[in-house]
Design a protein around this motif. Structure first.
Motif, PDB file in Angstrom:
ATOM      1  N   LYS A  64       0.968  -1.495   0.450  1.00  0.00           N
ATOM      2  CA  LYS A  64       0.196   0.165   0.076  1.00  0.00           C
ATOM      3  C   LYS A  64       0.730   1.058   0.048  1.00  0.00           C
ATOM      4  O   LYS A  64       1.868   1.139   0.115  1.00  0.00           O
ATOM      5  CB  LYS A  64      -0.887   0.335   1.388  1.00  0.00           C
ATOM      6  N   PHE A  65       0.240   2.321  -0.309  1.00  0.00           N
ATOM      7  CA  PHE A  65       0.367   3.289  -0.449  1.00  0.00           C
ATOM      8  C   PHE A  65       2.360   3.731  -1.623  1.00  0.00           C
ATOM      9  O   PHE A  65       2.836   4.023  -0.567  1.00  0.00           O
ATOM     10  CB  PHE A  65       1.345   4.144   1.691  1.00  0.00           C
ATOM     11  N   GLY A  66       1.676   3.190  -2.666  1.00  0.00           N
ATOM     12  CA  GLY A  66       3.273   3.246  -3.705  1.00  0.00           C
ATOM     13  C   GLY A  66       4.223   2.239  -2.953  1.00  0.00           C
ATOM     14  O   GLY A  66       5.064   1.969  -3.957  1.00  0.00           O
ATOM     15  N   LEU A  67       4.008   1.530  -1.837  1.00  0.00           N
ATOM     16  CA  LEU A  67       5.323   0.311  -1.936  1.00  0.00           C
ATOM     17  C   LEU A  67       4.483  -0.747  -2.466  1.00  0.00           C
ATOM     18  O   LEU A  67       3.390  -1.383  -2.739  1.00  0.00           O
ATOM     19  CB  LEU A  67       5.445   0.131  -0.204  1.00  0.00           C
TER      20      LEU A  67
END
Length: 303
Positions: free
Chosen positions: A187-190
């Protein structure tokens, strides 16, 4: 038949044990809940990820419990000094425990990162090995702060001050859930790391546990007399380290024997396929939660 005075003493001991032991039991249940959360969230990602966490945990758990048992000696040593009014020795033993915790974290770190060779020898299902290896290498980074946290926790329990450990365990659980969510699922670009993300989340939680208890011990005015974190007081004292090892090593080996049988079953099943290993991990988590109650009670009795 017990006399009235003896009966009163028995009930007083029960009340003392409840006061000291109940927070320890709750803390153990909360720490076990972190493992349960890992199982649930890794299982929702994939059966392979859950199997990797199960095999990785079974491989490193005996060594972890052995080293934790050695550090557990801090609790009765602190209690002994408090009972003998030897307050200056409390800080000395805790500082030596902190130094020893980092020495013990080193072999745990390197051994845990090389357990993939053992998996090949044990004929673990090939699809699990790289996932388990990634999980263990990520998990190993949390060893230094986690072992230091154990020393501070056993110090507090040795004082009969068991509530902070309970609240810190609750904080760890609160951090574990979002950390797993972000790192396992990406999540959050990870990127989605699966079992490896679960290992990193555990390392982060180990750091959170240590920092939370460190701040508590540092800010508690009544602890200042012990000089727990005074750099001037830190020095190797072989005699004290020998005392910790003499008392803690039998505790560590006894505890290791208790958990090794459970870990061995998971490893024996590791070549039967991911779904079987994953199912066993769910079942053993349920049993472990129940086991935390008498285990926490025994730690309260020790204090």
């Amino acid at each position: 038949m017990l006399k009235k005075a003896e009966t009163s003493r028995v009930f007083q001991e029960i009340r003392n044990l409840r006061k000291v032991g109940l927070p320890i039991i709750i803390a153990q249940l909360l720490l076990m809940s972190i493992s349960v959360t890992d199982t649930i969230m890794a299982g929702n990602y994939s059966s392979n990820a859950l199997a990797a966490v199960a095999v990785g945990t079974s491989l490193m758990l005996p060594l972890y419990i052995l080293l934790m048992g050695i550090l557990m000696a801090i609790s009765p040593m602190v209690s002994h000094h408090i009972g003998g009014r030897k307050l200056s020795l409390v800080g000395r033993d805790v500082r030596q425990g902190l130094l020893l915790s980092q020495v013990l974290a080193l072999p745990f770190f390197f051994i845990t990162r090389e357990l993939s060779h053992l998996m090949v020898w044990m004929d673990v299902a090939p699809e699990i090995i790289p996932l388990t290896d990634a999980y263990l290498k990520a998990f190993a980074w949390g060893a230094p702060p986690a072992f230091a946290y154990l020393v501070l926790r056993f110090f507090n329990e040795g004082l009969g001050n068991t509530l902070p450990g309970m609240w810190v365990a609750f904080i760890g659980l609160l951090f574990n859930i979002p950390a797993n969510y972000i790192l396992i699922y990406g999540k959050f670009g990870l990127p989605a790391l699966g079992s490896e993300g679960c290992g990193y989340a555990s390392s982060i939680v180990g750091l959170i546990l240590f920092m939370s208890l460190f701040l508590y011990c540092h800010k508690t005015v009544s602890f200042h007399r012990f000089k727990l974190f005074s750099w001037k007081e830190f020095s190797w004292q072989p005699k004290v380290l020998k005392e910790i090892l003499k008392l803690g090593t039998p505790i560590g080996f006894t505890s290791t024997m208790e958990v090794t049988a459970f870990a061995a079953v998971s490893l024996i099943m590791a070549n039967l396929g991911t779904q079987i290993v994953a199912a066993h991990q769910i079942a053993i988590n349920i049993a472990a939660v129940v086991y935390m109650i008498p285990f926490g009670l025994s730690m309260g009795i020790t204090t």
